[in-house]
Design a protein around this motif. Structure first.
Motif, PDB file in Angstrom:
ATOM      1  N   VAL A  59       0.829  -1.211   0.000  1.00  8.12           N
ATOM      2  CA  VAL A  59       0.000   0.000   0.000  1.00  8.12           C
ATOM      3  C   VAL A  59       0.863   1.261   0.000  1.00  8.12           C
ATOM      4  CG1 VAL A  59      -1.982  -1.117   1.086  1.00  8.12           C
ATOM      5  CG2 VAL A  59      -0.248  -0.029   2.530  1.00  8.12           C
ATOM      6  N   SER A  60       2.151   1.111  -0.297  1.00  8.56           N
ATOM      7  CA  SER A  60       3.075   2.244  -0.231  1.00  8.56           C
ATOM      8  C   SER A  60       2.704   3.361  -1.196  1.00  8.56           C
ATOM      9  CB  SER A  60       4.512   1.783  -0.486  1.00  8.56           C
ATOM     10  OG  SER A  60       4.623   1.185  -1.756  1.00  8.56           O
ATOM     11  N   ASP A  61       1.981   3.031  -2.284  1.00  8.06           N
ATOM     12  CA  ASP A  61       1.607   4.048  -3.273  1.00  8.06           C
ATOM     13  C   ASP A  61       0.303   4.770  -2.932  1.00  8.06           C
ATOM     14  OD1 ASP A  61       0.249   1.624  -3.696  1.00  8.06           O
ATOM     15  OD2 ASP A  61      -0.185   2.157  -5.761  1.00  8.06           O
ATOM     16  N   LEU A  62      -0.405   4.338  -1.883  1.00 10.95           N
ATOM     17  CA  LEU A  62      -1.651   5.016  -1.501  1.00 10.95           C
ATOM     18  C   LEU A  62      -1.352   6.311  -0.770  1.00 10.95           C
ATOM     19  CD1 LEU A  62      -3.840   2.073  -0.111  1.00 10.95           C
ATOM     20  CD2 LEU A  62      -3.836   3.047  -2.413  1.00 10.95           C
ATOM     21  N   ARG A  63      -2.240   7.289  -0.929  1.00 12.88           N
ATOM     22  CA  ARG A  63      -2.128   8.530  -0.166  1.00 12.88           C
ATOM     23  C   ARG A  63      -2.420   8.257   1.302  1.00 12.88           C
ATOM     24  NH1 ARG A  63      -5.233  13.363  -3.301  1.00 12.88           N
ATOM     25  NH2 ARG A  63      -4.193  13.122  -5.300  1.00 12.88           N
ATOM     26  N   SER A  64      -1.909   9.102   2.172  1.00  7.87           N
ATOM     27  CA  SER A  64      -2.224   8.981   3.602  1.00  7.87           C
ATOM     28  C   SER A  64      -3.718   9.158   3.793  1.00  7.87           C
ATOM     29  CB  SER A  64      -1.481  10.050   4.395  1.00  7.87           C
ATOM     30  OG  SER A  64      -0.097   9.840   4.303  1.00  7.87           O
ATOM     31  N   GLY A  65      -4.308   8.346   4.679  1.00 11.31           N
ATOM     32  CA  GLY A  65      -5.730   8.451   4.951  1.00 11.31           C
ATOM     33  C   GLY A  65      -6.291   7.149   5.474  1.00 11.31           C
TER      34      GLY A  65
END
Length: 85
Positions: A59-65
């Motif tokens: 999930v390293s490419d997901l935005r923080s949230g």
């Protein structure tokens, strides 16, 4: 609560939470893992990613949230929230 170290329900375990790189799913059985579909959604329901039969999700490419992790396996539907740092 989203702030729990990990979330457990019917032997499914999802950790770490919050996560920055890789999210791990511990399955109650190999059969459930091999027959599974995993969907990551935003809180408003938008599908971001769909995966099959996996334990480790990058999930390293997901935005923080905050996101929803939806697992469909055999006759089980499991939903958990996780926080991406």
């Amino acid at each position: 609560s989203v702030n729990d170290a990990h979330f457990t329900d019917n032997s499914f375990e999802v950790y770490p939470n919050p996560v920055s790189q890789k999210l791990t799913i511990m399955w109650p059985s190999e059969a459930q893992q091999s027959n599974s579909t995993i969907i990551i959604r935003t809180l408003d329901g938008k599908e971001i990613r769909t995966l099959q039969h996996t334990k480790l999700i990058d999930v390293s490419d997901l935005r923080s949230g905050i996101y929803l992790l939806e697992v469909h396996s055999q006759n089980v539907k499991y939903i958990s929230r996780f926080v991406k740092n």
